[in-house]
Design a protein around this motif. Sequence first.
Motif, PDB file in Angstrom:
ATOM      1  N   GLU A  61     -65.958  50.751 -58.636  1.00  0.00           N
ATOM      2  CA  GLU A  61     -64.762  50.498 -59.454  1.00  0.00           C
ATOM      3  C   GLU A  61     -65.067  49.371 -60.438  1.00  0.00           C
ATOM      4  N   MET A  62     -64.682  49.557 -61.708  1.00  0.00           N
ATOM      5  CA  MET A  62     -64.950  48.553 -62.741  1.00  0.00           C
ATOM      6  C   MET A  62     -63.645  48.018 -63.327  1.00  0.00           C
ATOM      7  N   SER A  63     -63.465  46.701 -63.237  1.00  0.00           N
ATOM      8  CA  SER A  63     -62.285  46.106 -63.875  1.00  0.00           C
ATOM      9  C   SER A  63     -62.504  45.974 -65.371  1.00  0.00           C
ATOM     10  N   GLY A  64     -61.456  46.190 -66.120  1.00  0.00           N
ATOM     11  CA  GLY A  64     -61.520  45.995 -67.566  1.00  0.00           C
ATOM     12  C   GLY A  64     -60.990  44.633 -68.002  1.00  0.00           C
ATOM     13  N   TRP A  65     -60.429  43.867 -67.072  1.00  0.00           N
ATOM     14  CA  TRP A  65     -59.841  42.575 -67.442  1.00  0.00           C
ATOM     15  C   TRP A  65     -60.908  41.603 -67.930  1.00  0.00           C
ATOM     16  N   CYS A  66     -60.654  40.940 -69.060  1.00  0.00           N
ATOM     17  CA  CYS A  66     -61.466  39.795 -69.488  1.00  0.00           C
ATOM     18  C   CYS A  66     -60.656  38.534 -69.216  1.00  0.00           C
ATOM     19  N   THR A  67     -61.224  37.627 -68.422  1.00  0.00           N
ATOM     20  CA  THR A  67     -60.481  36.421 -68.028  1.00  0.00           C
ATOM     21  C   THR A  67     -60.258  35.477 -69.203  1.00  0.00           C
ATOM     22  N   SER A  68     -61.127  35.539 -70.207  1.00  0.00           N
ATOM     23  CA  SER A  68     -60.963  34.670 -71.380  1.00  0.00           C
ATOM     24  C   SER A  68     -59.923  35.229 -72.351  1.00  0.00           C
ATOM     25  N   CYS A  69     -59.864  36.540 -72.492  1.00  0.00           N
ATOM     26  CA  CYS A  69     -58.878  37.164 -73.395  1.00  0.00           C
ATOM     27  C   CYS A  69     -57.449  37.017 -72.860  1.00  0.00           C
ATOM     28  N   SER A  70     -57.303  37.111 -71.540  1.00  0.00           N
ATOM     29  CA  SER A  70     -55.954  37.120 -70.952  1.00  0.00           C
ATOM     30  C   SER A  70     -55.610  35.756 -70.368  1.00  0.00           C
ATOM     31  N   MET A  83     -58.429  54.087 -65.482  1.00  0.00           N
ATOM     32  CA  MET A  83     -57.305  53.220 -65.095  1.00  0.00           C
ATOM     33  C   MET A  83     -57.828  51.927 -64.493  1.00  0.00           C
ATOM     34  N   GLU A  84     -57.200  50.838 -64.820  1.00  0.00           N
ATOM     35  CA  GLU A  84     -57.621  49.539 -64.286  1.00  0.00           C
ATOM     36  C   GLU A  84     -57.466  49.520 -62.761  1.00  0.00           C
ATOM     37  N   PRO A  85     -58.565  49.268 -62.029  1.00  0.00           N
ATOM     38  CA  PRO A  85     -58.470  49.288 -60.558  1.00  0.00           C
ATOM     39  C   PRO A  85     -57.756  48.068 -59.972  1.00  0.00           C
ATOM     40  N   PHE A  86     -57.745  46.955 -60.715  1.00  0.00           N
ATOM     41  CA  PHE A  86     -57.046  45.756 -60.232  1.00  0.00           C
ATOM     42  C   PHE A  86     -55.668  45.706 -60.890  1.00  0.00           C
ATOM     43  N   ALA A  87     -54.696  46.228 -60.192  1.00  0.00           N
ATOM     44  CA  ALA A  87     -53.381  46.441 -60.783  1.00  0.00           C
ATOM     45  C   ALA A  87     -52.539  45.179 -60.714  1.00  0.00           C
ATOM     46  N   LYS A  88     -52.011  44.788 -61.865  1.00  0.00           N
ATOM     47  CA  LYS A  88     -51.134  43.626 -61.925  1.00  0.00           C
ATOM     48  C   LYS A  88     -49.784  44.015 -61.351  1.00  0.00           C
ATOM     49  N   LYS A  89     -49.342  43.234 -60.379  1.00  0.00           N
ATOM     50  CA  LYS A  89     -48.025  43.499 -59.817  1.00  0.00           C
ATOM     51  C   LYS A  89     -46.960  42.945 -60.768  1.00  0.00           C
ATOM     52  N   SER A  90     -45.713  43.189 -60.454  1.00  0.00           N
ATOM     53  CA  SER A  90     -44.644  42.765 -61.358  1.00  0.00           C
ATOM     54  C   SER A  90     -44.717  41.259 -61.614  1.00  0.00           C
ATOM     55  N   ALA A  91     -44.357  40.873 -62.813  1.00  0.00           N
ATOM     56  CA  ALA A  91     -44.484  39.481 -63.253  1.00  0.00           C
ATOM     57  C   ALA A  91     -43.704  38.544 -62.343  1.00  0.00           C
ATOM     58  N   VAL A  92     -44.276  37.357 -62.125  1.00  0.00           N
ATOM     59  CA  VAL A  92     -43.609  36.384 -61.267  1.00  0.00           C
ATOM     60  C   VAL A  92     -43.318  35.097 -62.038  1.00  0.00           C
TER      61      VAL A  92
END
Length: 279
Positions: free
Chosen positions: A245-254, A1-10
């Motif tokens: 803890e390892m984040s799966g987010w890629c800053t360039s992809c997203s 599971m992604e450890p850096f959880a995106k909160k609800s969209a703003v």
Amino acid sequence: MEPFAKKSAVHGAGNSAPELLPLAAWSRFKGITAGFTGRGGGYSAPPRVSLNTALHVGDEEHAVLANRRAIAAALGWPFEAWTCAEQVHGSRVVRVTAEARGQGRLSRESAIQDADALITDEPDVLLAMYFADCVPLYFYDPEHGALGLAHAGWKGTVLNVAASTVSAMAEAYGSDPAAMYAAVGPSIGECCYEVDEAVMSRVRDVVPDDRSFHVPSSEGKSRLNLKEINKHLMIKAGILPSRIEMSGWCTSCSADLFFSHRKQRGQTGRMMSWLGKKK
Ligand SMILES: [Zn+2]
């Protein structure tokens, strides 16, 4: 599971609430707050729409300070606690004392100079660092209540800022790496980070020739997995793999969620990593 959880969209017109990705896995540690900001919310104009947190990228100062204040408020912290460094892609670690609390929040000149890692055992200090593709590294020693936050682009990675931070915490606070927790935050992924041989020759000095760290791509180039390299360096420094803890987010992809120096060809803002503990 992604450890850096995106909160609800703003997102949405007129909505300036800052987009936050708390390190949810560390919410179990009493008083600890850690996470990473997105680009949503805030007040910055194009091309830094809209939650740029850094003063050195040509943004309007009033917009950056408004963004910082909004983030502090959303985190439930006084802005006076926000403490940051002038990052230089090095590996110098600076110990943040109570006297340094708040340095750099209003201007670059007042920031802690020439530092890519900050450590502290002071409560009510909010460590902040700025990123657009580089790797944020988080460290926590629950035995001594000590924290570390580091900035690792490819240069900081091959200089092993990860190990420098761990050893600085051991020296300053008596931290035992085996008792520490760590996290590798959102940053550019292997999918998007192609480097040339000049960089690769430095990378081979710190990691084995292994496909989990880098893979050949187009002629003479490689795609680099900075996150895995930093995890490897943390483990070599004595941190247990099960505590990283390892984040799966890629800053360039997203691109809708993050600023990316690569993707936006340098014309972009910065996200912020934060780490602090309350009394
Ligand atoms: Zn990617």
